[in-house]
Motif scaffolding. Structure first.
Motif, mmCIF file in Angstrom:
data_model
loop_
_atom_site.group_PDB
_atom_site.id
_atom_site.type_symbol
_atom_site.label_atom_id
_atom_site.label_comp_id
_atom_site.label_asym_id
_atom_site.label_seq_id
_atom_site.Cartn_x
_atom_site.Cartn_y
_atom_site.Cartn_z
ATOM 1 N N GLY A 1 0.802 -1.212 0.000
ATOM 2 C CA GLY A 1 0.000 0.000 0.000
ATOM 3 C C GLY A 1 0.836 1.263 0.000
ATOM 4 N N ARG A 2 0.253 2.334 0.547
ATOM 5 C CA ARG A 2 0.869 3.664 0.487
ATOM 6 C C ARG A 2 1.814 3.946 1.643
ATOM 7 N NH1 ARG A 2 -3.889 7.699 0.310
ATOM 8 N NH2 ARG A 2 -4.732 6.206 1.810
ATOM 9 N N GLY A 3 2.133 2.939 2.438
ATOM 10 C CA GLY A 3 3.077 3.153 3.526
ATOM 11 C C GLY A 3 2.448 2.940 4.886
ATOM 12 N N ASN A 4 3.267 3.070 5.905
ATOM 13 C CA ASN A 4 2.872 2.819 7.286
ATOM 14 C C ASN A 4 1.635 3.632 7.685
ATOM 15 O OD1 ASN A 4 2.834 3.029 10.217
ATOM 16 N ND2 ASN A 4 4.824 2.034 10.161
ATOM 17 N N TYR A 5 0.584 2.940 8.129
ATOM 18 C CA TYR A 5 -0.675 3.595 8.503
ATOM 19 C C TYR A 5 -0.466 4.584 9.646
ATOM 20 C CZ TYR A 5 -5.494 4.067 10.207
ATOM 21 O OH TYR A 5 -6.699 4.571 10.624
ATOM 22 N N VAL A 6 0.256 4.160 10.674
ATOM 23 C CA VAL A 6 0.474 5.028 11.832
ATOM 24 C C VAL A 6 1.307 6.243 11.438
ATOM 25 C CG1 VAL A 6 1.404 5.154 14.173
ATOM 26 C CG2 VAL A 6 0.309 3.052 13.386
ATOM 27 N N GLN A 7 2.298 6.033 10.593
ATOM 28 C CA GLN A 7 3.131 7.148 10.155
ATOM 29 C C GLN A 7 2.325 8.137 9.328
ATOM 30 O OE1 GLN A 7 6.727 5.923 8.248
ATOM 31 N NE2 GLN A 7 7.555 7.990 8.094
ATOM 32 N N ARG A 8 1.398 7.643 8.506
ATOM 33 C CA ARG A 8 0.545 8.550 7.735
ATOM 34 C C ARG A 8 -0.367 9.347 8.658
ATOM 35 N NH1 ARG A 8 -0.809 4.113 4.458
ATOM 36 N NH2 ARG A 8 -3.019 4.433 4.939
ATOM 37 N N ALA A 9 -0.789 8.709 9.769
ATOM 38 C CA ALA A 9 -1.699 9.385 10.697
ATOM 39 C C ALA A 9 -0.987 10.436 11.541
ATOM 40 C CB ALA A 9 -2.365 8.352 11.605
ATOM 41 N N LEU A 10 0.259 10.161 11.932
ATOM 42 C CA LEU A 10 0.966 11.043 12.856
ATOM 43 C C LEU A 10 2.156 11.759 12.236
ATOM 44 C CD1 LEU A 10 1.073 8.744 16.036
ATOM 45 C CD2 LEU A 10 -0.636 10.461 15.439
ATOM 46 N N GLY A 11 2.530 11.378 11.026
ATOM 47 C CA GLY A 11 3.743 11.917 10.422
ATOM 48 C C GLY A 11 3.731 13.413 10.198
ATOM 49 N N LYS A 12 2.527 14.021 10.150
ATOM 50 C CA LYS A 12 2.453 15.464 9.930
ATOM 51 C C LYS A 12 2.790 16.261 11.185
ATOM 52 C CE LYS A 12 -0.984 15.228 6.216
ATOM 53 N NZ LYS A 12 -2.336 15.651 5.768
ATOM 54 N N VAL A 13 2.740 15.602 12.351
ATOM 55 C CA VAL A 13 2.985 16.328 13.599
ATOM 56 C C VAL A 13 4.269 15.900 14.291
ATOM 57 C CG1 VAL A 13 0.546 16.784 13.990
ATOM 58 C CG2 VAL A 13 1.552 14.693 14.892
ATOM 59 N N MET A 14 4.906 14.834 13.827
ATOM 60 C CA MET A 14 6.156 14.413 14.447
ATOM 61 C C MET A 14 7.013 13.639 13.461
ATOM 62 S SD MET A 14 4.941 11.278 16.969
ATOM 63 C CE MET A 14 3.833 12.336 17.909
ATOM 64 N N VAL A 15 8.312 13.745 13.664
ATOM 65 C CA VAL A 15 9.281 13.012 12.849
ATOM 66 C C VAL A 15 9.979 12.014 13.755
ATOM 67 C CG1 VAL A 15 11.339 13.177 11.411
ATOM 68 C CG2 VAL A 15 9.608 14.981 11.318
ATOM 69 N N LEU A 16 9.917 10.736 13.390
ATOM 70 C CA LEU A 16 10.471 9.677 14.230
ATOM 71 C C LEU A 16 11.325 8.741 13.384
ATOM 72 C CD1 LEU A 16 7.235 8.713 16.217
ATOM 73 C CD2 LEU A 16 9.146 10.076 17.078
ATOM 74 N N PRO A 17 12.272 8.059 14.011
ATOM 75 C CA PRO A 17 13.036 7.042 13.282
ATOM 76 C C PRO A 17 12.159 5.849 12.940
ATOM 77 C CG PRO A 17 13.598 7.006 15.616
ATOM 78 C CD PRO A 17 12.728 8.215 15.409
ATOM 79 N N ASP A 18 12.608 5.064 11.981
ATOM 80 C CA ASP A 18 11.801 3.940 11.512
ATOM 81 C C ASP A 18 11.498 2.944 12.625
ATOM 82 O OD1 ASP A 18 10.593 2.450 9.204
ATOM 83 O OD2 ASP A 18 12.038 0.938 9.882
ATOM 84 N N ARG A 19 12.451 2.735 13.545
ATOM 85 C CA ARG A 19 12.205 1.767 14.621
ATOM 86 C C ARG A 19 11.048 2.203 15.516
ATOM 87 N NH1 ARG A 19 16.702 4.646 16.187
ATOM 88 N NH2 ARG A 19 16.649 5.599 18.272
ATOM 89 N N ALA A 20 10.880 3.522 15.686
ATOM 90 C CA ALA A 20 9.768 4.021 16.494
ATOM 91 C C ALA A 20 8.442 3.808 15.774
ATOM 92 C CB ALA A 20 9.969 5.500 16.811
ATOM 93 N N TRP A 21 8.411 4.107 14.465
ATOM 94 C CA TRP A 21 7.184 3.872 13.701
ATOM 95 C C TRP A 21 6.830 2.387 13.711
ATOM 96 C CZ3 TRP A 21 4.498 7.878 13.439
ATOM 97 C CH2 TRP A 21 4.995 9.121 13.061
ATOM 98 N N ARG A 22 7.843 1.545 13.630
ATOM 99 C CA ARG A 22 7.591 0.097 13.635
ATOM 100 C C ARG A 22 6.979 -0.336 14.968
ATOM 101 N NH1 ARG A 22 12.089 -1.221 11.889
ATOM 102 N NH2 ARG A 22 13.202 -1.574 13.851
ATOM 103 N N ALA A 23 7.533 0.165 16.070
ATOM 104 C CA ALA A 23 7.011 -0.189 17.392
ATOM 105 C C ALA A 23 5.585 0.325 17.578
ATOM 106 C CB ALA A 23 7.927 0.377 18.480
ATOM 107 N N LEU A 24 5.324 1.556 17.136
ATOM 108 C CA LEU A 24 3.973 2.107 17.256
ATOM 109 C C LEU A 24 2.982 1.326 16.395
ATOM 110 C CD1 LEU A 24 4.622 5.973 17.244
ATOM 111 C CD2 LEU A 24 4.112 4.497 19.197
ATOM 112 N N THR A 25 3.438 0.882 15.233
ATOM 113 C CA THR A 25 2.568 0.098 14.356
ATOM 114 C C THR A 25 2.112 -1.179 15.041
ATOM 115 O OG1 THR A 25 3.540 0.960 12.315
ATOM 116 C CG2 THR A 25 2.475 -1.196 12.189
#
Length: 204
Positions: free
Chosen positions: A98-122
């Motif tokens: 798909g178009r990429g990490n769902y959580v990152q698409r939801a929160l990426g506009k308000v915070m920048v995180l390393p990939d390991r953080a996005w993975r853990a949140l996912t």
């Protein structure tokens, strides 16, 4: 505003259930009506309609219709479980297709995180949705209908709290919480503008 609209169907369901002497069929009809109103508000406000909103809308229509046609509350009781389990699968699957990490698409506009953080949140978000769906159907089959309705009303707010609060706690505990701009950084441009000197972007 959008956050309030998100809770409209569950609030309508619970409110009508109480107002009609705990009639789950009237409550189901109210849930369906609120889902239509929710979609209409997005249309009237010209807001982009997320796929999640469409998904929840059609789930309300399908499971609500089956509940009313067959006069069986189990259909509407299964709805939160099916919705949450599918959301969990979508969140996990978004890491790979798909178009990429769902959580990152939801929160990426308000915070920048390393990939390991996005993975853990996912995985954390997916786990919360999967657990919520499992508990929902366990409550439906184990306890009375009244208990399930109370659980359904409270669980929506609890899940939202767990997603936001759990994400914050994880990021803070692992030292990955994005820092806010220092107070001086925010005040400097304003003070310069009051003095008549150009701001940092060159505008008077």
């Amino acid at each position: 505003m959008k956050q309030i609209i998100d809770f409209l169907p569950v609030v309508a369901f619970f409110g009508v259930w109480l107002a009609t002497g705990r009639d789950i069929y009237y409550a189901t009809a109210a849930l369906m009506g609120a889902a239509v109103i929710q979609l209409a508000v997005f249309k009237l406000k010209a807001w982009p309609i997320p796929g999640r909103v469409w998904f929840v809308f059609w789930a309300a229509m399908i499971f609500g219709t089956m509940t009313l046609v067959f006069r069986n509350p189990l259909f509407i009781q299964w709805r939160p479980t099916v919705v949450n389990w599918i959301l969990a699968l979508v969140i996990i699957g978004s890491r790979f297709v798909g178009r990429g990490n769902y959580v990152q698409r939801a929160l990426g506009k308000v915070m920048v995180l390393p990939d390991r953080a996005w993975r853990a949140l996912t995985y954390g978000w997916a786990g919360v949705f999967a657990l919520s769906g499992t508990i929902n159907i366990w409550v439906a089959y184990t306890f009375s209908e009244d208990t399930w309705v109370y659980y359904k009303f409270v669980s929506g707010f609890v899940v939202s709290f767990l997603l936001v609060g759990g994400s914050f706690i994880y990021l803070a505990a692992t030292g990955q919480l994005p820092s806010l701009p220092a107070k001086g950084d925010l005040e400097a441009p304003q003070s310069q503008q009051r003095d008549g000197t150009p701001s940092r972007d060159g505008n008077p």
